[in-house]
Scaffold this active site. Structure first.
Site: not given
Ligand code: FBP
Length: 272
Positions: A186
């Site tokens: 991912k």
């Molecule tokens: P989102 O679709 O809200 O971006 O979620 C994906 C994710 O990877 C979550 O699992 C995680 O909490 C967040 O994004 C992390 O975002 P960042 O580290 O960029 O703040």
């Protein structure tokens, strides 16, 4: 192993693509992420909705599975992530995700896959690589697939490439994820179909899913992005805020599913 392959298939439809709902934000960003639609602070409420709308799987930390795991239908993939950090830490310490659970916990909670984050290029890369290696080793021994959130991040990345979404570093992270034994990756959107296709190539057959990102004001903009991911050879998306921060997530999820699984044009999918 057969176990890894069988469990991995639980996330993907026959087209090899998946829409996975992410909910680790209460921990990773804090409950303020739920303020746009406050009832979603209760994971049971939003998980019930995403199940009804037809997502293929969910990604959660062990604590959320304890709270809302019963709402996850048994025919959907359950991905349990074993690393995280809070936004309460000093900024530079946020470049490390710590381990907050063990493979055995995830297995007991019914996981179909185990996930962990590596911030490639961060000063704490060494710790996260070791965590990932240990988690992957246990999980694979038990026949469970591992998912790597391969996120290039940190001052060195910014200094050298200007931003963490530069395709050269995202591609490097995806490659490193594949070479460290990830069964699914991912990562960030790189800004164009052409560059994301290179990320997919670099992963050399390991499915690459989009990490959703901040909610777009216009829902069609997000559908367009996911469309580009699919056109680039991506295997789908893991989406959190773009779902749970919307007042009415169900029609939006259905539109996402039409883009991912039926190749529908974003505008068409949004209308249906
Ligand atoms: P989102 O679709 O809200 O971006 O979620 C994906 C994710 O990877 C979550 O699992 C995680 O909490 C967040 O994004 C992390 O975002 P960042 O580290 O960029 O703040």
């Amino acid at each position: 192993s057969v176990g890894v392959r069988r469990r991995l298939k639980r996330f993907f439809r026959r087209d090899g693509r998946a829409l996975i709902f992410a909910m680790d934000h209460g921990f990773e960003h804090g409950p303020t992420d739920f303020e746009p639609v406050w009832e979603h602070v209760n994971p049971r409420v939003i998980v019930r909705k995403v199940m009804r709308a037809g997502v293929d799987g969910v990604m959660m930390l062990p604590g959320i599975v304890r709270m809302a795991g019963d709402e996850v239908k048994p025919d959907r993939g359950l991905m349990i992530k074993l690393t995280s950090k809070t936004n309460l830490r000093p900024k530079d310490e946020q470049l490390l995700q710590s381990q907050l659970g063990f493979v055995e916990d995830a297995v007991k909670l019914g996981a179909d896959a185990i996930a962990a984050t590596v911030y490639w290029g961060s000063p704490a890369e060494d710790v996260m690589m070791r965590q990932f290696a240990e988690i992957a080793s246990y999980a694979h021994d038990l026949g469970f697939p591992v998912v790597q959130f391969a996120y290039p991040r940190g001052p060195y990345i910014n200094e050298k490439y200007g931003k963490k979404e530069d395709y050269r570093v995202v591609m490097y992270g995806a490659r490193a994820a594949a070479e460290t034994g990830a069964d699914m990756i991912k990562t960030y959107w790189t800004g164009s179909r052409e560059t994301f296709a290179k990320v997919v190539d670099a992963a050399a057959g390991v499915p690459v899913l989009l990490s959703g990102g901040a909610k777009t004001e216009n829902p069609v903009d997000f559908l367009k992005l996911v469309w580009e991911v699919i056109e680039a050879g991506g295997s789908g998306a893991v989406v959190g805020r773009n779902i749970f921060q919307r007042e009415n997530p169900e029609p939006f999820i259905k539109a996402l599913i039409r883009v991912i699984h039926r190749n529908e044009e974003p505008e068409e999918a949004a209308k249906a």
